[in-house]
Design a protein around this motif. Sequence first.
Motif, PDB file in Angstrom:
ATOM      1  N   GLU A 103       0.951  -1.108  -0.132  1.00 13.17           N
ATOM      2  CA  GLU A 103      -0.083   0.078  -0.088  1.00 13.17           C
ATOM      3  C   GLU A 103       0.844   1.423   0.053  1.00 13.17           C
ATOM      4  OE1 GLU A 103      -3.232   0.798  -0.419  1.00 13.17           O
ATOM      5  OE2 GLU A 103      -3.515  -1.488  -0.781  1.00 13.17           O
ATOM      6  N   ARG A 107       1.706   0.746  -4.108  1.00 13.41           N
ATOM      7  CA  ARG A 107       0.411   1.585  -4.589  1.00 13.41           C
ATOM      8  C   ARG A 107       0.639   2.993  -4.488  1.00 13.41           C
ATOM      9  NH1 ARG A 107      -5.231   2.165  -4.258  1.00 13.41           N
ATOM     10  NH2 ARG A 107      -5.341   2.439  -2.146  1.00 13.41           N
ATOM     11  N   ASN A 111       0.751   5.694  -7.871  1.00 18.89           N
ATOM     12  CA  ASN A 111      -0.772   6.315  -7.986  1.00 18.89           C
ATOM     13  C   ASN A 111      -0.461   8.136  -7.545  1.00 18.89           C
ATOM     14  OD1 ASN A 111      -2.356   4.353  -8.495  1.00 18.89           O
ATOM     15  ND2 ASN A 111      -3.174   4.208  -6.485  1.00 18.89           N
ATOM     16  N   GLN A 119      -5.642   5.504 -11.521  1.00 25.03           N
ATOM     17  CA  GLN A 119      -5.062   5.038 -10.519  1.00 25.03           C
ATOM     18  C   GLN A 119      -5.122   3.227 -10.437  1.00 25.03           C
ATOM     19  OE1 GLN A 119      -5.794   7.088  -6.858  1.00 25.03           O
ATOM     20  NE2 GLN A 119      -4.674   9.020  -7.632  1.00 25.03           N
ATOM     21  N   LEU A 120      -4.298   2.782  -9.641  1.00 26.61           N
ATOM     22  CA  LEU A 120      -4.335   1.303  -9.497  1.00 26.61           C
ATOM     23  C   LEU A 120      -5.218   1.224  -8.144  1.00 26.61           C
ATOM     24  CD1 LEU A 120      -3.360  -1.625  -8.973  1.00 26.61           C
ATOM     25  CD2 LEU A 120      -1.444  -0.713  -7.895  1.00 26.61           C
ATOM     26  N   VAL A 125      -4.520  -5.089  -5.392  1.00 31.42           N
ATOM     27  CA  VAL A 125      -3.373  -5.568  -4.651  1.00 31.42           C
ATOM     28  C   VAL A 125      -3.926  -6.826  -4.050  1.00 31.42           C
ATOM     29  CG1 VAL A 125      -2.002  -5.315  -2.826  1.00 31.42           C
ATOM     30  CG2 VAL A 125      -2.644  -3.171  -4.158  1.00 31.42           C
TER      31      VAL A 125
END
Length: 268
Positions: A103, A107, A111, A119-120, A125
């Motif tokens: 995270e 991520r 992002n 964005q992912l 995830v």
Amino acid sequence: MRSTIAIPVTVHPTPDALGRAVAQRILGGIERAAEESRPYLLGCPAGRSAAPVYAALGALAGMTRFDLSRLVLVMMDEYLAEGPDGPVLCDPRAHYSCRRFAEQEIRAVLNAKLPAPRQLPATGVWCPAPAEPEAYDRRIRDAGGIDLFLLASGASDGHVAFNPPDSPAEGGTAVVALAEETRRDNMATFPGFAAIAEVPHRGVSVGLGTIAGLSRAALMIIHGGRKRQAVRRLLESRDFEPGWPATILHRCRHPEIHLDAAAAREAQ
């Protein structure tokens, strides 16, 4: 799949250059997957080895406003704690949590400079669960397999994910006991550990068979001068060696080794 020849090796001048080269390859793969109307699955280790790739991927995606909304991060493993009814995933806020790393260190980095629609998402995830670890392999298989698996090798025992020496080449995702050498290596990966007694003894991890059997390509990343043995063992190997799990690379489709100049010098 067996290999009796050396795996292709690419040497980059710096970790940053290594990261940019691999990130460009990933972005190209994401574009091709989008043309086929499917997600792109990227197998991801937590820790320092792939950090230059994640940083470059975030920078390049941000510059081009790249669409990462269909990217899936397939995380390799997670530490376990003892619950009243058996092992459970560790607290995701723990400094050593692989989910926290995914995270905050992957991520969020990817992002940072992207508009929300590109964005992912958090749902992109994935992480294995100890209650039904074999379901992770089914989930990967049902999604079409991992497009590219980024791999890192343990410095002292060649572990990949949490797979210790003598793990079976065909093994799937499972709850595993962490080897003493792996736990010591992970003290460097997560410097918040003050003593080895703080490092969990068990984890849930993709198996060597998950890596070799469910990925289209696999790329081992080693940089810096601290993994001399890891580099030499990989470069000298010609097939999978159970005592050094990272050599599972020989059983992978389209295997590659990517080093920076410092790591390459260690092999000389």
